[in-house]
Design an enzyme around this catalytic site. Sequence first.
Site, PDB file in Angstrom:
ATOM      1  N   GLY A  62       0.834  -1.198   0.000  1.00 45.72           N
ATOM      2  CA  GLY A  62       0.000   0.000   0.000  1.00 45.72           C
ATOM      3  C   GLY A  62       0.863   1.240   0.000  1.00 45.72           C
ATOM      4  O   GLY A  62       2.063   1.173   0.277  1.00 45.72           O
ATOM      5  N   CYS A  96       5.206  -6.159   1.562  1.00 46.09           N
ATOM      6  CA  CYS A  96       5.553  -4.736   1.557  1.00 46.09           C
ATOM      7  C   CYS A  96       4.856  -3.989   2.704  1.00 46.09           C
ATOM      8  O   CYS A  96       5.179  -4.242   3.860  1.00 46.09           O
ATOM      9  CB  CYS A  96       5.250  -4.140   0.183  1.00 46.09           C
ATOM     10  SG  CYS A  96       6.076  -2.569  -0.067  1.00 46.09           S
ATOM     11  N   TYR A  97       3.879  -3.121   2.418  1.00 45.37           N
ATOM     12  CA  TYR A  97       3.200  -2.456   3.550  1.00 45.37           C
ATOM     13  C   TYR A  97       2.605  -3.501   4.496  1.00 45.37           C
ATOM     14  O   TYR A  97       2.584  -3.320   5.716  1.00 45.37           O
ATOM     15  CB  TYR A  97       2.089  -1.519   3.044  1.00 45.37           C
ATOM     16  CG  TYR A  97       1.441  -0.758   4.181  1.00 45.37           C
ATOM     17  CD1 TYR A  97       2.021   0.410   4.671  1.00 45.37           C
ATOM     18  CD2 TYR A  97       0.287  -1.235   4.807  1.00 45.37           C
ATOM     19  CE1 TYR A  97       1.469   1.078   5.744  1.00 45.37           C
ATOM     20  CE2 TYR A  97      -0.281  -0.565   5.883  1.00 45.37           C
ATOM     21  CZ  TYR A  97       0.319   0.594   6.339  1.00 45.37           C
ATOM     22  OH  TYR A  97      -0.234   1.254   7.414  1.00 45.37           O
ATOM     23  N   HIS A 137       7.755  -7.585  -3.675  1.00 40.02           N
ATOM     24  CA  HIS A 137       6.452  -7.974  -4.238  1.00 40.02           C
ATOM     25  C   HIS A 137       6.553  -9.293  -5.006  1.00 40.02           C
ATOM     26  O   HIS A 137       6.968  -9.298  -6.166  1.00 40.02           O
ATOM     27  CB  HIS A 137       5.952  -6.875  -5.184  1.00 40.02           C
ATOM     28  CG  HIS A 137       5.482  -5.654  -4.469  1.00 40.02           C
ATOM     29  ND1 HIS A 137       4.186  -5.478  -4.046  1.00 40.02           N
ATOM     30  CD2 HIS A 137       6.158  -4.557  -4.049  1.00 40.02           C
ATOM     31  CE1 HIS A 137       4.067  -4.322  -3.423  1.00 40.02           C
ATOM     32  NE2 HIS A 137       5.248  -3.747  -3.410  1.00 40.02           N
ATOM     33  N   GLU A 158       4.120 -10.882  -6.226  1.00 39.53           N
ATOM     34  CA  GLU A 158       3.009 -11.019  -7.175  1.00 39.53           C
ATOM     35  C   GLU A 158       3.314 -10.450  -8.553  1.00 39.53           C
ATOM     36  O   GLU A 158       2.563 -10.680  -9.491  1.00 39.53           O
ATOM     37  CB  GLU A 158       1.743 -10.358  -6.592  1.00 39.53           C
ATOM     38  CG  GLU A 158       1.773  -8.825  -6.461  1.00 39.53           C
ATOM     39  CD  GLU A 158       2.419  -8.339  -5.157  1.00 39.53           C
ATOM     40  OE1 GLU A 158       3.337  -9.015  -4.664  1.00 39.53           O
ATOM     41  OE2 GLU A 158       2.010  -7.271  -4.669  1.00 39.53           O
ATOM     42  N   SER A 172     -23.804  -8.326 -26.721  1.00 39.09           N
ATOM     43  CA  SER A 172     -23.078  -7.481 -27.674  1.00 39.09           C
ATOM     44  C   SER A 172     -22.250  -8.326 -28.627  1.00 39.09           C
ATOM     45  O   SER A 172     -21.766  -7.828 -29.642  1.00 39.09           O
ATOM     46  CB  SER A 172     -22.137  -6.546 -26.906  1.00 39.09           C
ATOM     47  OG  SER A 172     -21.083  -7.308 -26.330  1.00 39.09           O
ATOM     48  N   GLY A 173     -22.074  -9.594 -28.302  1.00 39.37           N
ATOM     49  CA  GLY A 173     -21.196 -10.434 -29.109  1.00 39.37           C
ATOM     50  C   GLY A 173     -19.784 -10.454 -28.569  1.00 39.37           C
ATOM     51  O   GLY A 173     -18.926 -11.182 -29.045  1.00 39.37           O
ATOM     52  N   GLY A 174     -19.506  -9.640 -27.545  1.00 38.30           N
ATOM     53  CA  GLY A 174     -18.203  -9.690 -26.887  1.00 38.30           C
ATOM     54  C   GLY A 174     -18.118 -10.922 -25.989  1.00 38.30           C
ATOM     55  O   GLY A 174     -19.110 -11.627 -25.790  1.00 38.30           O
ATOM     56  N   VAL A 175     -16.923 -11.168 -25.457  1.00 38.44           N
ATOM     57  CA  VAL A 175     -16.707 -12.397 -24.689  1.00 38.44           C
ATOM     58  C   VAL A 175     -17.638 -12.461 -23.471  1.00 38.44           C
ATOM     59  O   VAL A 175     -18.286 -13.477 -23.229  1.00 38.44           O
ATOM     60  CB  VAL A 175     -15.249 -12.465 -24.171  1.00 38.44           C
ATOM     61  CG1 VAL A 175     -15.001 -13.774 -23.445  1.00 38.44           C
ATOM     62  CG2 VAL A 175     -14.263 -12.294 -25.303  1.00 38.44           C
ATOM     63  N   ASP A 176     -17.702 -11.368 -22.707  1.00 34.11           N
ATOM     64  CA  ASP A 176     -18.423 -11.425 -21.438  1.00 34.11           C
ATOM     65  C   ASP A 176     -19.917 -11.685 -21.639  1.00 34.11           C
ATOM     66  O   ASP A 176     -20.478 -12.589 -21.025  1.00 34.11           O
ATOM     67  CB  ASP A 176     -18.240 -10.119 -20.650  1.00 34.11           C
ATOM     68  CG  ASP A 176     -16.766  -9.777 -20.474  1.00 34.11           C
ATOM     69  OD1 ASP A 176     -15.943 -10.705 -20.555  1.00 34.11           O
ATOM     70  OD2 ASP A 176     -16.442  -8.595 -20.272  1.00 34.11           O
ATOM     71  N   SER A 177     -20.531 -10.889 -22.505  1.00 31.27           N
ATOM     72  CA  SER A 177     -21.978 -11.074 -22.654  1.00 31.27           C
ATOM     73  C   SER A 177     -22.278 -12.402 -23.345  1.00 31.27           C
ATOM     74  O   SER A 177     -23.301 -13.034 -23.069  1.00 31.27           O
ATOM     75  CB  SER A 177     -22.614  -9.894 -23.395  1.00 31.27           C
ATOM     76  OG  SER A 177     -22.169  -9.811 -24.718  1.00 31.27           O
ATOM     77  N   SER A 178     -21.376 -12.883 -24.206  1.00 34.46           N
ATOM     78  CA  SER A 178     -21.603 -14.181 -24.858  1.00 34.46           C
ATOM     79  C   SER A 178     -21.585 -15.298 -23.829  1.00 34.46           C
ATOM     80  O   SER A 178     -22.417 -16.207 -23.847  1.00 34.46           O
ATOM     81  CB  SER A 178     -20.523 -14.459 -25.915  1.00 34.46           C
ATOM     82  OG  SER A 178     -20.556 -13.472 -26.911  1.00 34.46           O
ATOM     83  N   LYS A 210     -10.990 -11.722 -16.369  1.00 38.24           N
ATOM     84  CA  LYS A 210     -11.239 -11.902 -17.809  1.00 38.24           C
ATOM     85  C   LYS A 210     -10.730 -13.255 -18.327  1.00 38.24           C
ATOM     86  O   LYS A 210     -11.411 -13.935 -19.093  1.00 38.24           O
ATOM     87  CB  LYS A 210     -10.546 -10.768 -18.568  1.00 38.24           C
ATOM     88  CG  LYS A 210     -10.895 -10.701 -20.031  1.00 38.24           C
ATOM     89  CD  LYS A 210     -12.085  -9.815 -20.210  1.00 38.24           C
ATOM     90  CE  LYS A 210     -12.483  -9.669 -21.660  1.00 38.24           C
ATOM     91  NZ  LYS A 210     -13.647  -8.804 -21.769  1.00 38.24           N
TER      92      LYS A 210
END
Length: 516
Positions: A58, A85-86, A172, A174, A226-232, A372
């Site tokens: 942080g 870290c923090y 870090h 990560e 919409s045809g995008g990945v998420d809504s599909s 995603k």
Amino acid sequence: MTQSHEQVLIVDFGSQVTQLIARRLREMGVYCEVHPYNKVDAKFAARFAPKAIVLSGGPNSVHWADSPRADDSLFDLGVPVLGICYGQQTMCAQLGGAVSASTTREFGRAEIEIIGNSRLFAGLQPTEIVWMSHGDKVDAIPDGFTVIARSKHAPFAAIAHEAKQFYAVQFHPEVVHTPCGTKILSNFIRGIAGLSGDWTMAAFRDETIAKIRAQVGTGRVICGLSGGVDSSVVAVLLHEAIGAQLTCVYVDTGLMRAGETKQVVDLFRDHYNIPLIAVDAGDLFLGKLAGVDDPEKKRKIIGGLFIDVFEAEAGKLGGADFLAQGTLYPDVIESVSFDGGPSVTIKSHHNVGGLPARMKLRLVEPLRELFKDEVRALGRELGLPESFVGRHPFPGPGLAIRIPGEITAPAVAILQKADAIYLDEIQKAGLYDDIWQAFAVLLPVRTVGVMGDERTYEQVLALRAVTSTDGMTADYFPFAHDFLGRTATRIINEVRGINRVVYDITSKPPGTIEWE
Ligand code: XMP
């Protein structure tokens, strides 16, 4: 919050890279959630029942008045804790150690020397490269802790209380710049906390389908596709869960890519048999956009029209009870601001800023817990074709924000043709999956050219292709010159209205991915 998996709690102290901790753990098949430090108290922890806890980095100094602390109860749960870290500094300060502001700030690459045989560093080399980013440093470690790594400027680069399974690192693990970081996180999660990695997409799919059925009952759901990945992925998942109770609405704004509408209708209506209303609203959108050249005005008009069209279609269905949305985990995390402070609006990205309250729809958001890449994995699990799962992101306002200045039907037609050629060349060169997003932009600039014996005076097309992991930062894609030459020649030869092609080599920042 789900209880059917082993879960790890990530306590957020506001680091820019907290999300990466979550991603790394998810990649190990471990379910985890990020929660702001001030929302995590004993009651929360009891409900969440974490099998391990990670305290993030942080921007604060533990010396500042009212700087954040982890709830003390977290150290009494009997589960392993890793401070980063923090997270290390506050852990030290809270458990009786001492932290001071270092005279030498350490930022960037550093070499650590591993001391002893801590389980946190099992399998590591005696020295390792890590990524440091801190001003404060630990001066004295709390009772029961030992030093397990040091660096030139950080004598307590990593410390451990092996009996209590408390670990803390100044660097870090990560970030990719700490090459041994994944191994360290895996040692913590698997070796020390003993988690098995029971988070699989197959299990997620079955559980989510059961949850959707329980939530929706016999209600009707509408979903903007919409045809995008998420809504599909949302559409197919919901269809598996509730079949004909789902209706999808696809709005052809007239600002889609060439062939897009047909692809969506073919797949969802004809292949999956999902009830799909495809609204041809091109004239409406182009009409309302006539004469508008300001990017934010374009977005607002498009967002407003989306809602109008959607609401009209939902009304025709005789009312729906639920609205399905492809909200992802990063949106959920980002909407819970770490310190409540406002952030600057660069672009008002969310084209559908919410439906009018009068529609009284309850939300179904089955992807709320996913990143995603996990949505893509779920899409594959659901059998969605790769051409949908691996798609480049496409913005809600579509080609409207790729035509700087006024949008006209002929300009859209020119851009659709050029964009299709560009993507075709990218596919042929086998580069599509190496690129985060590629598209063409039709500039409101005419230049002089010569074709055959004729003088031409036509528009300039800019090509854009970027690599990115999340769209927040991006680099331009280093196409070979012969690729660019071939693509430019094809576009100029095949598309009337364009006589010059340029390639955009701006990274983000300082540029953005889209031109508007
Ligand atoms: P920028 O241009 O901000 O874009 O670097 C980052 C990502 O967001 C997409 N984008 C949008 N998506 N509505 C959307 O749904 C929008 O108004 C919008 N503007 C940009 C962009 O395509 C990229 O993936």
